[in-house]
Design a protein around this motif. Structure first.
Motif, mmCIF file in Angstrom:
data_model
loop_
_atom_site.group_PDB
_atom_site.id
_atom_site.type_symbol
_atom_site.label_atom_id
_atom_site.label_comp_id
_atom_site.label_asym_id
_atom_site.label_seq_id
_atom_site.Cartn_x
_atom_site.Cartn_y
_atom_site.Cartn_z
ATOM 1 N N MET A 1 54.994 34.143 -4.109
ATOM 2 C CA MET A 1 54.098 33.007 -4.145
ATOM 3 C C MET A 1 52.660 33.518 -4.031
ATOM 4 S SD MET A 1 53.994 29.815 -1.530
ATOM 5 C CE MET A 1 54.192 28.303 -2.393
ATOM 6 N N PRO A 2 51.763 33.070 -4.915
ATOM 7 C CA PRO A 2 50.376 33.532 -4.863
ATOM 8 C C PRO A 2 49.657 33.063 -3.604
ATOM 9 C CG PRO A 2 50.793 32.242 -6.859
ATOM 10 C CD PRO A 2 52.016 32.190 -6.025
ATOM 11 N N ARG A 3 48.755 33.920 -3.136
ATOM 12 C CA ARG A 3 47.954 33.540 -1.971
ATOM 13 C C ARG A 3 46.857 32.576 -2.390
ATOM 14 N NH1 ARG A 3 45.748 38.909 0.279
ATOM 15 N NH2 ARG A 3 46.118 39.602 -1.829
ATOM 16 N N LYS A 4 46.424 31.781 -1.429
ATOM 17 C CA LYS A 4 45.310 30.870 -1.665
ATOM 18 C C LYS A 4 44.035 31.711 -1.771
ATOM 19 C CE LYS A 4 43.174 26.705 0.053
ATOM 20 N NZ LYS A 4 43.194 25.631 1.008
ATOM 21 N N PRO A 5 43.200 31.449 -2.779
ATOM 22 C CA PRO A 5 41.989 32.251 -2.924
ATOM 23 C C PRO A 5 41.013 32.027 -1.780
ATOM 24 C CG PRO A 5 41.994 30.433 -4.491
ATOM 25 C CD PRO A 5 43.325 30.424 -3.807
ATOM 26 N N LYS A 6 40.230 33.086 -1.464
ATOM 27 C CA LYS A 6 39.237 32.997 -0.395
ATOM 28 C C LYS A 6 38.057 32.140 -0.823
ATOM 29 C CE LYS A 6 40.410 37.424 1.584
ATOM 30 N NZ LYS A 6 39.975 38.783 1.873
ATOM 31 N N PHE A 7 37.782 32.098 -2.111
ATOM 32 C CA PHE A 7 36.714 31.271 -2.653
ATOM 33 C C PHE A 7 37.132 30.814 -4.045
ATOM 34 C CE2 PHE A 7 35.887 35.408 -4.355
ATOM 35 C CZ PHE A 7 35.362 35.189 -5.611
ATOM 36 N N ILE A 8 36.526 29.764 -4.515
ATOM 37 C CA ILE A 8 36.824 29.244 -5.849
ATOM 38 C C ILE A 8 35.693 29.657 -6.786
ATOM 39 C CG2 ILE A 8 37.263 27.194 -7.252
ATOM 40 C CD1 ILE A 8 39.444 27.745 -5.156
ATOM 41 N N HIS A 9 36.007 30.510 -7.722
ATOM 42 C CA HIS A 9 35.019 30.947 -8.712
ATOM 43 C C HIS A 9 34.794 29.793 -9.691
ATOM 44 C CE1 HIS A 9 33.147 33.205 -11.944
ATOM 45 N NE2 HIS A 9 32.949 34.184 -11.062
ATOM 46 N N PRO A 10 33.578 29.634 -10.209
ATOM 47 C CA PRO A 10 33.301 28.556 -11.159
ATOM 48 C C PRO A 10 34.219 28.563 -12.397
ATOM 49 C CG PRO A 10 31.247 29.500 -10.407
ATOM 50 C CD PRO A 10 32.346 30.363 -9.848
ATOM 51 N N VAL A 11 34.689 29.733 -12.809
ATOM 52 C CA VAL A 11 35.608 29.791 -13.957
ATOM 53 C C VAL A 11 36.942 29.147 -13.592
ATOM 54 C CG1 VAL A 11 36.864 31.316 -15.526
ATOM 55 C CG2 VAL A 11 34.473 31.797 -14.982
ATOM 56 N N ARG A 12 37.419 29.420 -12.406
ATOM 57 C CA ARG A 12 38.667 28.794 -11.946
ATOM 58 C C ARG A 12 38.484 27.276 -11.834
ATOM 59 N NH1 ARG A 12 43.274 30.662 -8.580
ATOM 60 N NH2 ARG A 12 44.166 28.806 -7.674
ATOM 61 N N ALA A 13 37.346 26.870 -11.294
ATOM 62 C CA ALA A 13 37.060 25.435 -11.179
ATOM 63 C C ALA A 13 37.015 24.794 -12.568
ATOM 64 C CB ALA A 13 35.744 25.221 -10.445
ATOM 65 N N LEU A 14 36.421 25.489 -13.537
ATOM 66 C CA LEU A 14 36.368 24.968 -14.904
ATOM 67 C C LEU A 14 37.769 24.802 -15.479
ATOM 68 C CD1 LEU A 14 34.874 24.165 -17.503
ATOM 69 C CD2 LEU A 14 34.746 26.604 -18.065
ATOM 70 N N ARG A 15 38.638 25.796 -15.261
ATOM 71 C CA ARG A 15 40.024 25.673 -15.754
ATOM 72 C C ARG A 15 40.695 24.442 -15.164
ATOM 73 N NH1 ARG A 15 44.181 28.696 -14.721
ATOM 74 N NH2 ARG A 15 43.367 29.769 -12.908
ATOM 75 N N LYS A 16 40.479 24.188 -13.873
ATOM 76 C CA LYS A 16 41.092 23.021 -13.226
ATOM 77 C C LYS A 16 40.515 21.725 -13.787
ATOM 78 C CE LYS A 16 42.323 20.907 -8.863
ATOM 79 N NZ LYS A 16 43.136 19.955 -9.528
ATOM 80 N N ILE A 17 39.204 21.684 -13.982
ATOM 81 C CA ILE A 17 38.559 20.472 -14.503
ATOM 82 C C ILE A 17 39.088 20.130 -15.892
ATOM 83 C CG2 ILE A 17 36.363 19.539 -15.348
ATOM 84 C CD1 ILE A 17 35.034 21.134 -12.989
ATOM 85 N N ILE A 18 39.150 21.113 -16.778
ATOM 86 C CA ILE A 18 39.624 20.812 -18.135
ATOM 87 C C ILE A 18 41.120 20.541 -18.155
ATOM 88 C CG2 ILE A 18 37.720 21.995 -19.282
ATOM 89 C CD1 ILE A 18 39.671 24.276 -19.924
#
Length: 80
Positions: A1-18
């Motif tokens: 199971m992947p670990r929760k990231p320490k911070f959310i990079h804007p690219v990751r946030a963009l993937r979630k938004i789209i």
């Protein structure tokens, strides 16, 4: 199971938004294919191991209508 990231990079946030907007989940490899790079590159950028290049940020901006400068910073949500 992947670990929760320490911070959310804007690219990751963009993937979630789209993903939320389209109803389709954009995995790193799928997202990478849309902008002409590899899934490993996206993974490394999101984890902070690789700096997002201006060229790649501009491709994301052209594809998704996001401000490229807001993607280059290391934290926070991208600006549209």
């Amino acid at each position: 199971m992947p670990r929760k990231p320490k911070f959310i990079h804007p690219v990751r946030a963009l993937r979630k938004i789209i993903s939320d907007a389209s109803g389709h989940t954009f995995s790193q490899p799928v997202f990478a294919k849309l902008i002409g790079t590899s899934g490993e590159t996206i993974k490394s950028v999101e984890l902070g191991r690789l700096k997002l290049s201006r060229k790649l940020a501009r491709r994301m901006a052209a594809q998704f209508g996001v401000n490229s400068d807001s993607l280059i910073k290391k934290r926070g949500k991208p600006e549209f």
